[in-house]
Design a protein around this motif. Sequence first.
Motif, mmCIF file in Angstrom:
data_model
loop_
_atom_site.group_PDB
_atom_site.id
_atom_site.type_symbol
_atom_site.label_atom_id
_atom_site.label_comp_id
_atom_site.label_asym_id
_atom_site.label_seq_id
_atom_site.Cartn_x
_atom_site.Cartn_y
_atom_site.Cartn_z
ATOM 1 N N THR A 169 -8.136 4.442 6.344
ATOM 2 C CA THR A 169 -7.393 3.512 5.655
ATOM 3 C C THR A 169 -6.016 3.743 5.603
ATOM 4 O O THR A 169 -4.994 2.847 5.226
ATOM 5 N N LEU A 174 -4.962 5.464 2.936
ATOM 6 C CA LEU A 174 -4.756 5.882 1.551
ATOM 7 C C LEU A 174 -4.694 6.959 1.324
ATOM 8 O O LEU A 174 -5.548 8.050 1.712
ATOM 9 N N THR A 196 -0.451 8.184 -6.075
ATOM 10 C CA THR A 196 -1.012 7.334 -4.994
ATOM 11 C C THR A 196 0.137 6.640 -4.189
ATOM 12 O O THR A 196 1.192 6.588 -4.287
ATOM 13 N N GLN A 245 0.134 5.137 0.555
ATOM 14 C CA GLN A 245 -0.445 4.893 1.603
ATOM 15 C C GLN A 245 0.496 5.239 3.043
ATOM 16 O O GLN A 245 1.482 5.174 2.675
#
Length: 604
Positions: A462, A464, A502, A504
């Motif tokens: 992903t 992420l 967090t 991406q």
Amino acid sequence: MNPTNARKRSRLLSSAVASASLMALGSAAYAEPVNLTLEYSCPFPLIGDQPIIAEISADIPAEVKVGEPLGPFQIEALTTVNEDSRLGLKLVGSATIEGVATSTNIITTGAGDRQIVVPLSIPQSPIPDQSGAFTVPATGEAEQQVFDAADVGPGTISVGGLVLDMVARTASGDVAPAPIGEFTADCTQVAGQDNILQNFEVVNDDPVPDPQIEVTPDNLEFGNVQLGLSAEQSVTVANTGGAILGINAITIDGSAASAYMQTNDCTTVAPGESCTVDVTYFPSGEGEQLAELSIQSDDPDNGLVAVPMSGTSVLQPEPEISVDPQSVDFGKIQVGTSASTDITVSNVGDEVLYINGVSLDGAASSDFLQTHDCAMLTQDQACTITVTYTAPAAGISTANLVIESDDPDAGVVDVALQGEGDSGSSGTVDFLLDLEGATTINANGSSLPLNGSIDAVLELATGLFTADLTIAPTEGTFQISRLFRRLTATAEVTFEQVGDTTGQLANSVLSSESQMYVQVPEVTTRLFGFKIPLGGGSECRTMDPVTIAMQTPDGETFEPLTGGNLTGTYDLPPLENCGLLTDVLNLFMAGSGNTIDLELTPNL
């Protein structure tokens, strides 16, 4: 004519005219009354030099402002002539007396002397027929005086010489017989008298600029110096203010003050100029020797500047190897890929260091490769060893980088190497990156350096990731000129992460979001060489967590194994629990438009 009466008449008449003339220097209005009595010697016709007494009274200000006129002043004087003088004038047929008295006076200020010539007119005055004293009036004007900045400070008004031009007339208006009818007397002031009529002060309402000291460098490190030799460094003392800086004293203090000597050309330093302090270190004994160069000046905000000094006395010159870093962990990289890092080898001794060999040793030494340019290093010189790790398979590889030299105390230095191959079967990749950069606080325009690391786990499918962001404590300085003139504050800043960072990674572009409290343990300034607290504390921090969003700049790329750049903007919430000056600190800390720029590189 009776000679005795003639002498009396001349003496009293001269006294009256001198008194009127000398008063011309004073201010007649809105000033301080002053008085002065002086004795003169005046040459008169027939009777020769005669003493006269001038009793001077005037109104002269005790304070004068730069640029404001002093005067002109209208002078009126009235002198009493006694009976003997009246009788002497009558005996030669005089009915009236008139003339001009000219006084030369000196105004002295810091700019020097200026001469003031004051003429006083004695109008035609009747000499009464009846016995008794009579008065003689005199009027004149002292010209206007204006002072400038060069005159600022104490000043004096001194009474100088006197010249009398007199005319005595008969009842018909004719000039009385010579030599009394018309005469000039150039009078001399008797020496040894206090002839100062007034002491005054010239003041300037404009703000007076201050001197401001700037000393560079802020410390002296002489390093290793062999016993019997010496080393020299210089300190520059500059004046960045608007007035002359006076250097009051330059001394050396501390436990090893006797090991240092200073010479200087510093007395006064004009604005924009500088002087030099030369410091010589004479090592004694063996080991580190500490002292402090103290510079005292008339800077009103920083009267004492201390420059720490250090040197190390060594018995004989020796090479000394320094290796940085002393261990390397390449972290986890994908199988078949490589990662590299540089190891710096320095000579911190005072003799040439020879690198005799660089090699790899250990069970997985074939997974590593080294190249270098190290051979002979003079004092303070460095070379670089580049080590590359290539992951051959999943699992951990370890080895040692072995550096051999002629350092008598550390001839062999081992640098531990480790790397881990990841086949990707777990679906995640761990990467550890160092960060370095800065953040700018918009409210005060200051920049704080940032250092730290980010330990992240990336989901390959992903893109992420979650990460642990660590930022080391830092500090920055800022001017709080809106409250205090030229006052510089130093703020210590720490960061407390709230949750994980967090983001991406997509198409080699990294975006991230972090939350953290910004803490300010201490804010200080320095006044007169002392550290003064302005606020902060263990509970001083932002009311809410700071949210910082960052992204790879346009046109650049980011890769987990090689790193890249991140940039962003953020709002800094107000601080709380920072002491009495919390509101003041928020003026210079809180607000929007703050920027952050980071460079992320592999932690190897």
